[in-house]
Scaffold this motif. Structure first.
Motif, mmCIF file in Angstrom:
data_model
loop_
_atom_site.group_PDB
_atom_site.id
_atom_site.type_symbol
_atom_site.label_atom_id
_atom_site.label_comp_id
_atom_site.label_asym_id
_atom_site.label_seq_id
_atom_site.Cartn_x
_atom_site.Cartn_y
_atom_site.Cartn_z
ATOM 1 N N SER A 61 0.803 -1.218 0.000
ATOM 2 C CA SER A 61 0.000 0.000 0.000
ATOM 3 C C SER A 61 0.840 1.273 0.000
ATOM 4 N N GLU A 62 2.066 1.181 0.474
ATOM 5 C CA GLU A 62 2.934 2.364 0.503
ATOM 6 C C GLU A 62 3.671 2.571 -0.809
ATOM 7 N N ARG A 63 3.367 1.721 -1.804
ATOM 8 C CA ARG A 63 3.972 1.823 -3.127
ATOM 9 C C ARG A 63 5.507 1.760 -3.069
ATOM 10 N N ALA A 64 6.008 0.908 -2.178
ATOM 11 C CA ALA A 64 7.456 0.745 -2.073
ATOM 12 C C ALA A 64 8.001 0.145 -3.371
ATOM 13 N N ASN A 65 9.230 0.528 -3.729
ATOM 14 C CA ASN A 65 9.868 0.014 -4.930
ATOM 15 C C ASN A 65 10.360 -1.400 -4.620
ATOM 16 N N THR A 114 1.942 1.593 -10.605
ATOM 17 C CA THR A 114 2.478 1.961 -9.290
ATOM 18 C C THR A 114 3.877 2.566 -9.375
ATOM 19 N N ASN A 115 4.383 2.723 -10.604
ATOM 20 C CA ASN A 115 5.726 3.251 -10.815
ATOM 21 C C ASN A 115 6.771 2.434 -10.059
ATOM 22 N N ASN A 116 6.560 1.139 -10.024
ATOM 23 C CA ASN A 116 7.487 0.223 -9.361
ATOM 24 C C ASN A 116 8.568 -0.166 -10.366
ATOM 25 N N VAL A 149 10.189 -9.160 -0.827
ATOM 26 C CA VAL A 149 9.707 -9.456 -2.173
ATOM 27 C C VAL A 149 8.185 -9.595 -2.101
ATOM 28 N N LEU A 150 7.506 -9.031 -3.071
ATOM 29 C CA LEU A 150 6.054 -9.152 -3.166
ATOM 30 C C LEU A 150 5.717 -10.354 -4.045
ATOM 31 N N VAL A 151 4.950 -11.296 -3.505
ATOM 32 C CA VAL A 151 4.509 -12.480 -4.245
ATOM 33 C C VAL A 151 3.007 -12.375 -4.467
ATOM 34 N N VAL A 152 2.580 -12.500 -5.720
ATOM 35 C CA VAL A 152 1.157 -12.400 -6.059
ATOM 36 C C VAL A 152 0.766 -13.616 -6.891
ATOM 37 N N HIS A 153 -0.260 -14.339 -6.423
ATOM 38 C CA HIS A 153 -0.767 -15.486 -7.177
ATOM 39 C C HIS A 153 -2.237 -15.277 -7.481
ATOM 40 N N CYS A 154 -2.630 -15.525 -8.734
ATOM 41 C CA CYS A 154 -4.029 -15.323 -9.127
ATOM 42 C C CYS A 154 -4.450 -16.388 -10.132
#
Length: 237
Positions: A61-65, A114-116, A149-154
Motif C-alpha cells: 500500500s505504501e507503493r514501495a519500490n 504503481t511506478n514500481n 519481495v512481493l509475491v502475487v498469485h491469481c
C-alpha cells in the motif's frame, strides 16, 4: 525455506454459490473497485487483472519500490479463450485484448500503474505455480540481498470449454504476500518437501486457496499435494 510474511491479502469466491457448471466465480459487482486506477484504464481490465492488482496494491500500500514475483497456473485464460473464439470465427483480434492476454501482462501493468521500477517476473508451473513463485522469491531474498519481495498469485475458475481438463476445484482466487528474510511485524513460515502420500479431499483445492485459508486461520500447519511430492507449510510464530 524459512521466511516471514509481513503482510498478505486474500480474495476467494469459495463461498459464492456454485454455478451449474461446477465453478465458483465472482460476479462483476463483487470485484475490487480499484479507485486508485483511472476510469479509462479500469474499463480495460479483466476480472483476473482486477483481483491481482487489488491484492498486490493492498499488500504494498505504501507503493514501495519492491521486487515482484507474479504466478498463475492458467493466466488470464478467459481473455485468451475469447481471442481463440475470434480466431475460429475469422474475426480480427483486439490489439488491447491480445496485449493483456500474455502471461506477464498483469505484472507489467502493476509496475506501470504503481511506478514500481524493481525487477518483476511471472511464474507458471502447473498446480505448484504458487509454490514455485515462493521458491523464486526466496532465492531472490537469499541471493540478491533484498529486504522483501512481493509475491502475487491469481487464478480463475476455468472457462466452460476447459472444464473437462480440471484436476482441482474451480474457484476464483488471489493471494498476495509481502515476504522477507528477517523479522518485522509478520509471521514466520517454513515450507518443506516430503514424500507424496494421499491427502484428504482438501487436496483438491488450489494451493492459493489452501495457503490463503491457512494464513487467515492461524493454524500451525498446512499440507499441500503436488505432482511429484507433498509440501508442508508450518507457522513458527
Amino acid at each position: 525455506m524459512r521466511f516471514y510474511v509481513n503482510n498478505f491479502c486474500y480474495l476467494s469466491a469459495e463461498n459464492k454459490t456454485m454455478l451449474s457448471d461446477e465453478r465458483h466465480c465472482f460476479d462483476k459487482s463483487d470485484l475490487p473497485k480499484l479507485d486508485w486506477v483511472s476510469p479509462i484504464q479500469r474499463r480495460r481490465l479483466s476480472a483476473f487483472t482486477k483481483m491481482a492488482l487489488h491484492c498486490a496494491s493492498e499488500v504494498n500500500s505504501e507503493r514501495a519500490n519492491c521486487p515482484v514475483v507474479f504466478s498463475s497456473r492458467h493466466g488470464d485464460l478467459h481473455k485468451t479463450a475469447s481471442l481463440l473464439d475470434s480466431l475460429a470465427l475469422k474475426e480480427s483480434l483486439s490489439p488491447t485484448g491480445f496485449s493483456m492476454s500474455v502471461h506477464n501482462a498483469t505484472a507489467g501493468l502493476f509496475s506501470i500503474l504503481t511506478n514500481n521500477q524493481a525487477a518483476s517476473n511471472t511464474v507458471s508451473a502447473g498446480k505448484e505455480s504458487l509454490l514455485m513463485a515462493l521458491v523464486d522469491a526466496y532465492a531472490k531474498l537469499k541471493s540478491d540481498n533484498l529486504d522483501q519481495v512481493l509475491v502475487v498469485h491469481c487464478d480463475q475458475a476455468l472457462p466452460i470449454e476447459y472444464l473437462g481438463y480440471q484436476d482441482e476445484k474451480q474457484i476464483d482466487h488471489c493471494l498476495a504476500m509481502l515476504i522477507s528474510k528477517s523479522i518485522a511485524t509478520g509471521e514466520e513460515l517454513t515450507i518443506e518437501r516430503s514424500e507424496k502420500k494421499p491427502l484428504n479431499e482438501d487436496a483438491l483445492l488450489p494451493h492459493g486457496i489452501m495457503i490463503g485459508q491457512f494464513l487467515r486461520s492461524k493454524n500451525s500447519r498446512c499440507l499441500l499435494q503436488g505432482r511429484h511430492n507433498n509440501w508442508s507449510v508450518k507457522a513458527l510464530t
